[in-house]
Enzyme design. Structure first.
Site, mmCIF file in Angstrom:
data_model
loop_
_atom_site.group_PDB
_atom_site.id
_atom_site.type_symbol
_atom_site.label_atom_id
_atom_site.label_comp_id
_atom_site.label_asym_id
_atom_site.label_seq_id
_atom_site.Cartn_x
_atom_site.Cartn_y
_atom_site.Cartn_z
ATOM 1 N N GLU A 57 58.203 23.414 46.938
ATOM 2 C CA GLU A 57 57.118 23.502 47.934
ATOM 3 C C GLU A 57 55.763 23.090 47.371
ATOM 4 O OE1 GLU A 57 56.760 28.354 48.118
ATOM 5 O OE2 GLU A 57 56.094 27.195 49.822
ATOM 6 N N LYS A 80 50.577 28.906 55.422
ATOM 7 C CA LYS A 80 50.828 30.203 54.785
ATOM 8 C C LYS A 80 51.768 31.066 55.623
ATOM 9 C CE LYS A 80 50.588 33.423 51.817
ATOM 10 N NZ LYS A 80 51.410 33.256 50.609
ATOM 11 N N LYS A 126 59.908 27.594 44.978
ATOM 12 C CA LYS A 126 58.566 27.458 44.412
ATOM 13 C C LYS A 126 58.323 26.032 43.955
ATOM 14 C CE LYS A 126 56.772 30.279 45.601
ATOM 15 N NZ LYS A 126 57.579 31.018 46.497
HETATM 16 C C1 AGP Z 1 57.040 30.952 50.253
HETATM 17 O O1 AGP Z 1 56.394 30.496 49.092
HETATM 18 C C2 AGP Z 1 56.728 30.126 51.461
HETATM 19 N N1 AGP Z 1 55.323 29.983 51.649
HETATM 20 C C3 AGP Z 1 57.474 30.564 52.698
HETATM 21 O O2 AGP Z 1 58.844 30.385 52.451
HETATM 22 C C4 AGP Z 1 57.268 32.033 53.156
HETATM 23 O O3 AGP Z 1 57.858 32.912 52.228
HETATM 24 C C5 AGP Z 1 57.952 32.206 54.503
HETATM 25 O O4 AGP Z 1 57.303 31.356 55.432
HETATM 26 C C6 AGP Z 1 57.909 33.650 55.030
HETATM 27 O O5 AGP Z 1 56.591 34.031 55.255
HETATM 28 P P1 AGP Z 1 56.307 35.593 55.582
HETATM 29 O O6 AGP Z 1 56.725 36.374 54.388
HETATM 30 O O7 AGP Z 1 54.836 35.657 55.851
HETATM 31 O O8 AGP Z 1 57.127 35.952 56.796
#
Ligand code: AGP
Length: 619
Positions: free
Chosen positions: A498, A614, A495
Site C-alpha cells: 500500500e 484513511k 503494508k
Molecule cells: C491499512 O493500512 C489500510 N489503510 C486499510 O486496509 C485499513 O486497515 C482498512 O481500510 C480498515 O480501516 P478501518 O480499520 O478504519 O475500518
C-alpha cells in the site's frame, strides 16, 4: 472518503478552512476547494491535486469573508479535476455545498432536476445537492436543506452556505461522520476532530439524520421533521500535537514509534491488579458467559488483527471463532444469532462495509462488540458494546499503531473471557498477564534499535531497491509465516504494497508446496517469520526449500537463535525473546519498518499513498 469543513466566526474563513483541510487531508487528497461568503457573493476556488496547490494559489489571491466551507476529495463519481472538485454550486451561484459520501439515487434526481431546467457542470453525485436546495429554497436554508435530504438515498455528511443567509452554515449526516467544534463566538463543522482542535476541544458528535445549523452565537440541532434535539458538547482528551509529525519525516514513522508507549498506556488503563477493565463496555458478564461462538468482522489491517485474535481466543477461551472480511460477511448468509458474539474491528469506526456488517449482525440477533479507535464513530455508537483502542489519532493511511492496539485489545479480551468463563486454569491466566506486561518495554527497545536512520532494515531496503532496478523492476515480495504469526505475513504484505506499490503476498508457509513454491527462483524476496515457536522446525524446512531454489530470504528470528543461521539466510532481523502467543506484537514492528524504508527508498508519498484513503466510507 473525503474531508469536509465549515466555519462561521470572526476569523478569516479561508485560513480556518485551509488549516482544517490540512488536518483532514489523510481522508482524501486528489483535489480540494473552498467557498467563502464575501459580502453579497460566494467566492470559490477549487483545484485538482494535493491541497498545497490550492493553498499556493490562494496565498497570492486570497478570498475574503468569515463564513465558508471547504473540502478535500477522494474521488468516487467523476475523475479528479477542477470541475469535479468540491464545493459545488447551484444554478444561481448563491448556494455552495461540500459532501462526503455517496448519493446512490443521484442519477434519477439529476434527470428530474435537468427536466426542471437545472444546469449541471460536473460528473459528480454531489452536485445534485445544491440544486435540490435551490429548488426548495424559500428564504430558509435549514428548511430547504432538510427538504433536499429527504430525497437522498445513500450516505452523506454535508456543509451548506447560502449568500443570502451569511449568518449560518447548515450541516447534516447519514452514515458519514460529522462533528461540531463549539467555539467562543465561532463554530465549526468537520469530518473529524483534528480539523477543529487548533481552535476548540469542545466537540458534538452528530447522529444520522440530524440537521445542524451553526451561527457565531450557537448551534441548533433538529431531526428531519424539524424537532429540536438537545446535544451536549464533550471535551476532547488529546491535543492537536498528537495529530502532528513532531519532528518525524512522516506520520507513519511517528506512529510506528509510538506503539510501545500506546501499549504501555493501554495496559496501565485496562490491566488493574491483574484484572482486565473495559469500563466503557456495555455488554453484561452473563452475555459473555453465554456466547457459544465468536465472529470477527473487519477490513484490511483490522481484518489481520481479527485473524490474530482468532488464534488466542480459540486457544484460551475454547469457543469456535471465525473471521470474515466485512464485504464478504455482509453479502453472505452469515450464521450469527443471539449466541454469537460478533466483533467488528475498525480503526476509523466509519468503514462502510464494516458498518453494514454490524447492522447485518444486529438484524440477526447477534450481540455486537466494536473495537474502534475513533471516539463516537458510527461503529462505536451502533455496536451493543465498544472497546476503544485509545491509540490516539492515526493520520498515516497505512495503519500501524492502531493494529498493535487492536491486537492488545484482543489479548485483553482473551484474558478477560478466559477468567470469566474459567476456560483455562487461573494460574495460566496469571502467567499470560505476566508475559503481556513485558511487551511494551521490549517493543520500545525494538523500535529504538530499528528507528535510527541507518539501521539494518533501512540497509536491507536499500539493497532491495538496487536489486529491483537490476531486475528491471521485476522483483516483488512473498511473506511466509505459520500459526499465530500467519496474519502478520498478510499484514506485512499489505503494508509494503500500500505504500511502495510493489507486489507482495502473505501466505501460510505450510501452503508453499500447494502453489507458491512455483514462484521461487532468485526473484521474489521472501520474508520468513521464523521466531521460536511450536512450528519453528517447519519454518526451517520451508527456508531450506526456498534456499534450494535460489530464493532470497529476509528472516525475522528470535534474538540469540544461532541454529537458523546455518541456513544461508541472506538478511536477518532479530526480535526479543517472548512467549509465542505475544510474538505478533513484536514481529510486526520490523514488517512495518521494512515497508516504510522500502517506500522511502522509492521516494513515494508514504502518508498519502496513491488511490487510498484513511477510511473507506464508501462501498
Ligand atoms: C491499512 O493500512 C489500510 N489503510 C486499510 O486496509 C485499513 O486497515 C482498512 O481500510 C480498515 O480501516 P478501518 O480499520 O478504519 O475500518
Amino acid at each position: 472518503m473525503c474531508g469536509i469543513i465549515g466555519y462561521i466566526g470572526e476569523r478569516k474563513a479561508q485560513e480556518v478552512l485551509l488549516r482544517g483541510l490540512t488536518r483532514l487531508e489523510y481522508r482524501g487528497y486528489d483535489s480540494a476547494g473552498v467557498a467563502v461568503i464575501d459580502g453579497d457573493r460566494i467566492n470559490m476556488l477549487k483545484r485538482q491535486g494535493k491541497l498545497r496547490i490550492l493553498i499556493n494559489e490562494l496565498s497570492t489571491k486570497p478570498i475574503a469573508g468569515t463564513v465558508g466551507v471547504g473540502h478535500t476529495r477522494w474521488a468516487t463519481h467523476g475523475v479528479p479535476n477542477d470541475i469535479n472538485a468540491h464545493p459545488h454550486l447551484d444554478c444561481t451561484g448563491k448556494i455552495a455545498v461540500v459532501h462526503n459520501g455517496i448519493i446512490e439515487n443521484y442519477l434519477e434526481l439529476k434527470k428530474n432536476l435537468i427536466r426542471e431546467g437545472h444546469k449541471f457542470v460536473s460528473e459528480t453525485d454531489t452536485e445534485i445537492i445544491p440544486h435540490l436546495v435551490e429548488k426548495f429554497y424559500k428564504g430558509n436554508l435549514e428548511k430547504a436543506v432538510t427538504s433536499a435530504l429527504k430525497l437522498l438515498k445513500g450516505s452523506y455528511a454535508i456543509a451548506v452556505i447560502h449568500k443570502d443567509e451569511p449568518d449560518k452554515v447548515v450541516g447534516a449526516r447519514c452514515d458519514s461522520p460529522l462533528i461540531v467544534g463549539v467555539g467562543k463566538g465561532e463554530n465549526f463543522l468537520a469530518s473529524d476532530v483534528p480539523a477543529v482542535l487548533d481552535y476548540t476541544k469542545e466537540v458534538i458528535y452528530l447522529e444520522n439524520h440530524e440537521v445542524i445549523t451553526i451561527t457565531k452565537k450557537g448551534v441548533s440541532v433538529k431531526d428531519l421533521s424539524g424537532r429540536a434535539i438537545n446535544k451536549k458538547p464533550c471535551p476532547i482528551s488529546w491535543d492537536i500535537s498528537q495529530a502532528e509529525k513532531c519532528g518525524h519525516q512522516h506520520f507513519m514513522l511517528k506512529e510506528i514509534s509510538e506503539q510501545g508507549d500506546v501499549l504501555k498506556k493501554i495496559l496501565e488503563e485496562r490491566l488493574l491488579k491483574g484484572k482486565v477493565s473495559f469500563e466503557e463496555l456495555k455488554i453484561k458478564e452473563n452475555d459473555f458467559k453465554r456466547f457459544k461462538k465468536i465472529a470477527i468482522v473487519a477490513c484490511g489491517t483490522a481484518y489481520h488483527a481479527g485473524m490474530t485474535g482468532k488464534y488466542m481466543l480459540e486457544e484460551y477461551v475454547k469457543i469456535p471463532c471465525w473471521v470474515d472480511t466485512s464485504s464478504e460477511f455482509r453479502y453472505r448468509d452469515p450464521m450469527v444469532d443471539r449466541d454469537t458474539l460478533t466483533i467488528i474491528v475498525s480503526q476509523s469506526g466509519e468503514t462502510a462495509d464494516s458498518l453494514a456488517a454490524l447492522r447485518e449482525a444486529k438484524k440477526r440477533g447477534a450481540k455486537t462488540l466494536g473495537i474502534c479507535n475513533v471516539l463516537g464513530s458510527s461503529i462505536a455508537r451502533e455496536s451493543d458494546g465498544v472497546i476503544y483502542t485509545h491509540a490516539g489519532p492515526e493520520i498515516a493511511v497505512a495503519s500501524t499503531k492502531a493494529y498493535t492496539a487492536q491486537l492488545a485489545i484482543f489479548y485483553l479480551l482473551t484474558i478477560y473471557l478466559a477468567a470469566l468463563r474459567k476456560s483455562v486454569p487461573a494460574p495460566k491466566v496469571r502467567a499470560l498477564v505476566r508475559e503481556f506486561k513485558k511487551v511494551p518495554d521490549l517493543m520500545n527497545d525494538l523500535i529504538f534499535e530499528y528507528r535510527s536512520d541507518y539501521n539494518i532494515i533501512a540497509a536491507y531496503a536499500q539493497e532491495f531497491k538496487r536489486y529491483y532496478f537490476e531486475k528491471h523492476n521485476k522483483s516483488y515480495f512473498l511473506y511466509l509465516a505459520r500459526n499465530i504469526n500467519y496474519p502478520n505475513a498478510m499484514e506485512g504484505a499489505l503494508k509494503l504494497k500500500e505504500i511502495s506499490y510493489i507486489s507482495a503476498e502473505g501466505y501460510p508457509a505450510g501452503e508453499m508446496k500447494h502453489g507458491p513454491i512455483a514462484l521461487i527462483d532468485e526473484n521474489p524476496w521472501v520474508v520468513c517469520i521464523a521466531v521460536k515457536s511450536k512450528t519453528y522446525d517447519k519454518m526451517l524446512s520451508n527456508i531450506q526449500e526456498i534456499k534450494a531454489r535460489g530464493g532470497i530470504i529476509i528472516a525475522i528470528v528470535t534474538e540469540g537463535d544461532r541454529e537458523i543461521l546455518h541456513n544461508n539466510i541472506n538478511y536477518v532481523i532479530e526480535i526479543p525473546k517472548i512467549n509465542e502467543l505475544f510474538s505478533p506484537l513484536l514481529v510486526v514492528i520490523p514488517l512495518q519498518l521494512l515497508a516504510y524504508y522500502v517506500a522511502r527508498e522509492f521516494g513515494y508519498d508514504i502518508d498519502q499513498p496513491r488511490n487510498l484513503a484513511k477510511s473507506v466510507t464508501v462501498e
